[in-house]
Design a protein around this motif. Structure first.
Motif, PDB file in Angstrom:
ATOM      1  N   LEU A  78       0.797  -1.232   0.000  1.00  0.00           N
ATOM      2  CA  LEU A  78       0.000   0.000   0.000  1.00  0.00           C
ATOM      3  C   LEU A  78       0.834   1.289   0.000  1.00  0.00           C
ATOM      4  O   LEU A  78       0.557   2.183  -0.808  1.00  0.00           O
ATOM      5  CB  LEU A  78      -0.971   0.004   1.194  1.00  0.00           C
ATOM      6  N   PRO A  79       1.840   1.431   0.885  1.00  0.00           N
ATOM      7  CA  PRO A  79       2.552   2.724   0.924  1.00  0.00           C
ATOM      8  C   PRO A  79       3.221   3.078  -0.404  1.00  0.00           C
ATOM      9  O   PRO A  79       3.167   4.224  -0.840  1.00  0.00           O
ATOM     10  CB  PRO A  79       3.606   2.523   2.027  1.00  0.00           C
ATOM     11  N   GLU A  80       3.850   2.111  -1.060  1.00  0.00           N
ATOM     12  CA  GLU A  80       4.498   2.400  -2.344  1.00  0.00           C
ATOM     13  C   GLU A  80       3.488   2.407  -3.488  1.00  0.00           C
ATOM     14  O   GLU A  80       3.667   3.137  -4.466  1.00  0.00           O
ATOM     15  CB  GLU A  80       5.548   1.350  -2.648  1.00  0.00           C
ATOM     16  N   GLY A  81       2.445   1.572  -3.353  1.00  0.00           N
ATOM     17  CA  GLY A  81       1.468   1.429  -4.440  1.00  0.00           C
ATOM     18  C   GLY A  81       0.871   2.775  -4.839  1.00  0.00           C
ATOM     19  O   GLY A  81       0.607   3.030  -6.019  1.00  0.00           O
ATOM     20  N   ARG A  82       0.704   3.663  -3.872  1.00  0.00           N
ATOM     21  CA  ARG A  82       0.073   4.949  -4.198  1.00  0.00           C
ATOM     22  C   ARG A  82       0.970   5.823  -5.062  1.00  0.00           C
ATOM     23  O   ARG A  82       0.528   6.845  -5.574  1.00  0.00           O
ATOM     24  CB  ARG A  82      -0.385   5.667  -2.927  1.00  0.00           C
ATOM     25  N   TRP A  83       2.243   5.450  -5.242  1.00  0.00           N
ATOM     26  CA  TRP A  83       3.143   6.242  -6.092  1.00  0.00           C
ATOM     27  C   TRP A  83       3.254   5.705  -7.511  1.00  0.00           C
ATOM     28  O   TRP A  83       3.915   6.322  -8.357  1.00  0.00           O
ATOM     29  CB  TRP A  83       4.534   6.339  -5.434  1.00  0.00           C
ATOM     30  N   ILE A  84       2.580   4.582  -7.809  1.00  0.00           N
ATOM     31  CA  ILE A  84       2.731   4.008  -9.162  1.00  0.00           C
ATOM     32  C   ILE A  84       2.252   5.009 -10.221  1.00  0.00           C
ATOM     33  O   ILE A  84       2.907   5.224 -11.232  1.00  0.00           O
ATOM     34  CB  ILE A  84       1.986   2.656  -9.279  1.00  0.00           C
ATOM     35  N   THR A  85       1.140   5.661  -9.967  1.00  0.00           N
ATOM     36  CA  THR A  85       0.607   6.600 -10.973  1.00  0.00           C
ATOM     37  C   THR A  85       1.390   7.907 -11.005  1.00  0.00           C
ATOM     38  O   THR A  85       1.166   8.730 -11.881  1.00  0.00           O
ATOM     39  CB  THR A  85      -0.873   6.930 -10.675  1.00  0.00           C
ATOM     40  N   ARG A  86       2.274   8.107 -10.026  1.00  0.00           N
ATOM     41  CA  ARG A  86       3.002   9.391  -9.970  1.00  0.00           C
ATOM     42  C   ARG A  86       4.507   9.223 -10.142  1.00  0.00           C
ATOM     43  O   ARG A  86       5.262  10.153  -9.867  1.00  0.00           O
ATOM     44  CB  ARG A  86       2.693  10.077  -8.641  1.00  0.00           C
ATOM     45  N   LEU A  96       8.725   0.129 -10.223  1.00  0.00           N
ATOM     46  CA  LEU A  96       7.853   0.147  -9.037  1.00  0.00           C
ATOM     47  C   LEU A  96       6.696  -0.837  -9.190  1.00  0.00           C
ATOM     48  O   LEU A  96       6.335  -1.546  -8.233  1.00  0.00           O
ATOM     49  CB  LEU A  96       7.353   1.577  -8.782  1.00  0.00           C
ATOM     50  N   LEU A  97       6.128  -0.893 -10.410  1.00  0.00           N
ATOM     51  CA  LEU A  97       5.041  -1.855 -10.656  1.00  0.00           C
ATOM     52  C   LEU A  97       5.521  -3.276 -10.377  1.00  0.00           C
ATOM     53  O   LEU A  97       4.839  -4.058  -9.700  1.00  0.00           O
ATOM     54  CB  LEU A  97       4.649  -1.794 -12.129  1.00  0.00           C
ATOM     55  N   ALA A  98       6.725  -3.588 -10.894  1.00  0.00           N
ATOM     56  CA  ALA A  98       7.262  -4.950 -10.702  1.00  0.00           C
ATOM     57  C   ALA A  98       7.485  -5.220  -9.227  1.00  0.00           C
ATOM     58  O   ALA A  98       7.190  -6.310  -8.725  1.00  0.00           O
ATOM     59  CB  ALA A  98       8.567  -5.104 -11.483  1.00  0.00           C
ATOM     60  N   LYS A  99       7.994  -4.227  -8.511  1.00  0.00           N
ATOM     61  CA  LYS A  99       8.289  -4.420  -7.088  1.00  0.00           C
ATOM     62  C   LYS A  99       7.012  -4.691  -6.298  1.00  0.00           C
ATOM     63  O   LYS A  99       6.940  -5.623  -5.486  1.00  0.00           O
ATOM     64  CB  LYS A  99       9.023  -3.185  -6.540  1.00  0.00           C
ATOM     65  N   VAL A 100       5.996  -3.868  -6.551  1.00  0.00           N
ATOM     66  CA  VAL A 100       4.753  -4.021  -5.779  1.00  0.00           C
ATOM     67  C   VAL A 100       4.091  -5.361  -6.125  1.00  0.00           C
ATOM     68  O   VAL A 100       3.558  -6.056  -5.250  1.00  0.00           O
ATOM     69  CB  VAL A 100       3.829  -2.799  -6.005  1.00  0.00           C
ATOM     70  N   GLN A 101       4.180  -5.763  -7.402  1.00  0.00           N
ATOM     71  CA  GLN A 101       3.631  -7.085  -7.770  1.00  0.00           C
ATOM     72  C   GLN A 101       4.415  -8.204  -7.079  1.00  0.00           C
ATOM     73  O   GLN A 101       3.836  -9.189  -6.631  1.00  0.00           O
ATOM     74  CB  GLN A 101       3.683  -7.283  -9.284  1.00  0.00           C
TER      75      GLN A 101
END
Ligand code: FAQ
Length: 342
Positions: A78-86, A96-101
């Motif tokens: 959640l904390p990093e996920g909110r930065w994917i679009t930014r 970042l997408l790969a990391k959160v996945q």
């Protein structure tokens, strides 16, 4: 940087107390030979598989730790996920997408490992949502700027690796196996965070360097707390060390992390926010300032900056995903009917 090769040799089994030492009295005469054989296997450094006999307390300890570890990975999206679009560039967004996945994947391997101990995924998720089961304190802090994403990679994944590499040798084989792959991926996570911060520190503007320092100032102490309470206030450590679930104590791992981070901070050009941090020649380690344990206990009791927001997000995702679970079950039922008819 971190490697998969943290050496646990010399600590086990010789320096570890024997598995049976200090364990509670046995419940039944039937269990005595089973427990003695189990302790002997642990002392010999053997792995325990899901089908093997194990003491109930060992099973419960593992279920507690592995399910909390799984929750940490899922809440940790959640904390990093909110930065994917930014994310500032396409490259950073893809990383970042790969990391959160990956974190989602880690949660799933770990839930699967915990299920081998006799709990269902639904029971574990209910325990998370009700607050009965914990997740790592670190994910109750907010991600205020883009530099927080790099700092999480550097410090939070760095702390996670330091704690998790020894778990690749945990006595419970399904957990140990899951950790091998997880650690490889965490290693990439740590490096991408460090590299992202280095780019800002070396090629960035004054404002970007200040943003990195501010993120490091906010994440340092929570990262130091991730290793858990000091050894003399850690109720689970002694037994978990005897059983080879934990290979190093909370304080030992914390110290290794601090020692590694000091060199890396120097390379980055950031200051760690601890005026008492200095090399102690006699100990061959860095001394550090006092840790605010009152803050740690408050956060794990549910009163950190983002606890409510995190649980709300998980409960909402669970409720909104109900139709997917129902559809999957309906599909399974239809396939069963079709197979019977064929
Ligand atoms: N947060 O007696 P001990 C990650 C609790 S994954 C919350 O020392 P133990 C990847 C502890 O549960 C991060 N609670 O306990 C990623 C116990 O309460 P309980 C998670 C904590 O189990 C990166 C009580 O305090 N990693 O970051 C914490 O022997 C970036 C007393 O403590 C793992 O879970 C804490 N920090 O040692 C994802 C690793 N510390 O359960 C996204 C596996 C302690 O009796 C982005 N776990 N507590 O009610 C472990 O190694 C151990 O469980 C410890 C705690 C070391 C965490």
């Amino acid at each position: 940087m971190y490697t998969q090769a943290m050496d646990t040799a010399g600590r086990e089994p010789a320096e570890r107390p024997a598995a049976g030492e200090g364990t509670p009295a046995l419940r039944s005469a039937d269990e005595l030979p089973l427990e003695q054989r189990f302790d002997a296997r642990i002392d010999a450094g053997e792995f325990i598989e899901a089908k093997d006999w194990m003491p109930e307390h060992y099973r419960r300890t593992l279920l507690r730790q592995i399910s909390q570890h799984a929750h940490s990975e899922i809440v940790g999206m959640l904390p990093e996920g909110r930065w994917i679009t930014r994310a500032p560039t396409l490259k950073r967004k893809a990383i970042l997408l790969a990391k959160v996945q990956d974190e989602g994947g880690h949660g799933l391997y770990l839930y699967a490992a915990a299920e081998t101990l006799g709990s269902s995924r639904d029971q574990m998720i209910q325990a998370l949502h009700s607050g009965k089961s914990k997740y790592s304190s670190i994910f109750n802090y907010p991600t205020l700027t883009w530099a927080d994403v790099g700092t999480i990679g550097w410090l939070v994944d760095g702390a996670a690796i330091m704690n998790q590499v020894p778990i690749c040798r945990c006595s419970y084989a399904p957990y140990a196996r899951a950790m091998v792959r997880i650690c490889r991926e965490e290693s990439f996570h740590q490096r991408q965070g460090f590299e992202s911060l280095l780019t800002m520190m070396q090629g960035g503007t004054e404002a970007q360097r200040a943003m990195v320092q501010d993120a490091v100032d906010r994440w340092w102490w929570p990262a130091v707390m991730m290793f858990g309470p000091p050894d003399d206030q850690s109720p689970n450590s002694a037994q978990s060390m005897r059983w080879g679930i934990k290979r190093f104590s909370n304080d030992d791992l914390r110290q290794k992390f601090i020692d590694a981070a000091v060199d890396q901070a120097r390379e980055l050009g950031v200051t760690l926010p601890d005026p008492a941090l200095r090399w102690n020649e006699a100990r061959q380690h860095h001394d550090h300032g006092p840790i605010d344990w009152a803050e740690f206990w408050r956060v794990i009791a549910g009163d950190g900056p983002c606890n409510r927001e995190r649980i709300h997000a998980r409960v909402q995702a669970w409720e909104e995903g109900a139709w997917v679970r129902e559809a999957a079950l309906a599909h399974e039922r239809r396939q069963a009917v079709q197979q019977q008819a064929a």
